[in-house]
Scaffold this motif. Structure first.
Motif, PDB file in Angstrom:
ATOM      1  N   PRO A  48     -51.991 -39.505  17.820  1.00 17.98           N
ATOM      2  CA  PRO A  48     -52.296 -38.636  18.965  1.00 17.98           C
ATOM      3  C   PRO A  48     -51.163 -37.660  19.279  1.00 17.98           C
ATOM      4  O   PRO A  48     -51.425 -36.519  19.678  1.00 17.98           O
ATOM      5  CB  PRO A  48     -52.511 -39.632  20.107  1.00 17.98           C
ATOM      6  N   THR A  69     -51.093 -34.040  17.997  1.00 20.86           N
ATOM      7  CA  THR A  69     -51.968 -33.029  18.581  1.00 20.86           C
ATOM      8  C   THR A  69     -51.161 -31.814  19.029  1.00 20.86           C
ATOM      9  O   THR A  69     -50.198 -31.945  19.789  1.00 20.86           O
ATOM     10  CB  THR A  69     -52.727 -33.607  19.784  1.00 20.86           C
ATOM     11  N   SER A 119     -57.607 -37.711  18.235  1.00 19.39           N
ATOM     12  CA  SER A 119     -58.133 -38.457  19.374  1.00 19.39           C
ATOM     13  C   SER A 119     -59.309 -39.306  18.935  1.00 19.39           C
ATOM     14  O   SER A 119     -60.065 -38.928  18.040  1.00 19.39           O
ATOM     15  CB  SER A 119     -58.575 -37.494  20.481  1.00 19.39           C
TER      16      SER A 119
END
Length: 117
Positions: free
Chosen positions: A87, A90, A116
């Motif tokens: 994550p 990102t 995600s």
């Protein structure tokens, strides 16, 4: 002028993989160093990986062992293979081209990578 066009971003689950590519055009040289940077919301842009025309690479500690940067000198194209995505990966990923003559940095428009579940 140099134009950079990125492709390959998207949405992927944690542990997944994505590949990015960036094609340079215009007043370009295969001698240029190229690389990838990323910028997460409210964060500064940071280096992800770079590669010289001779193939020497460098990586941010956070992506070592998971990301691989390669290039095709004939096509003046740089790639980023991203595995075991997290994550915290990102961000908007930007392609970078550094002119071997002027040392000016050129940037792509950016491509969004979202990790995600």
């Amino acid at each position: 002028q140099v134009q950079l066009v990125e492709s390959g971003g998207g949405l992927v689950q944690p542990g997944g993989f994505l590949g990015l590519s960036c094609v340079a055009s215009g007043s370009i040289s295969s001698a240029a160093d190229m690389g990838w940077y990323r910028q997460a919301p409210s964060q500064q842009r940071e280096l992800v990986a770079t590669i010289t025309n001779g193939g020497r690479t460098s990586y941010a500690d956070s992506v070592k062992g998971r990301f691989t940067i390669t290039r095709d000198n004939a096509k003046v194209t740089v790639y980023l293979q991203m595995n075991s995505l997290r994550p915290e990966d990102t961000a908007v990923y930007y392609c970078n081209y550094r002119s071997p003559w002027s040392q000016i940095d050129y940037w792509g428009q950016g491509t969004q990578v979202t990790v995600s579940s």
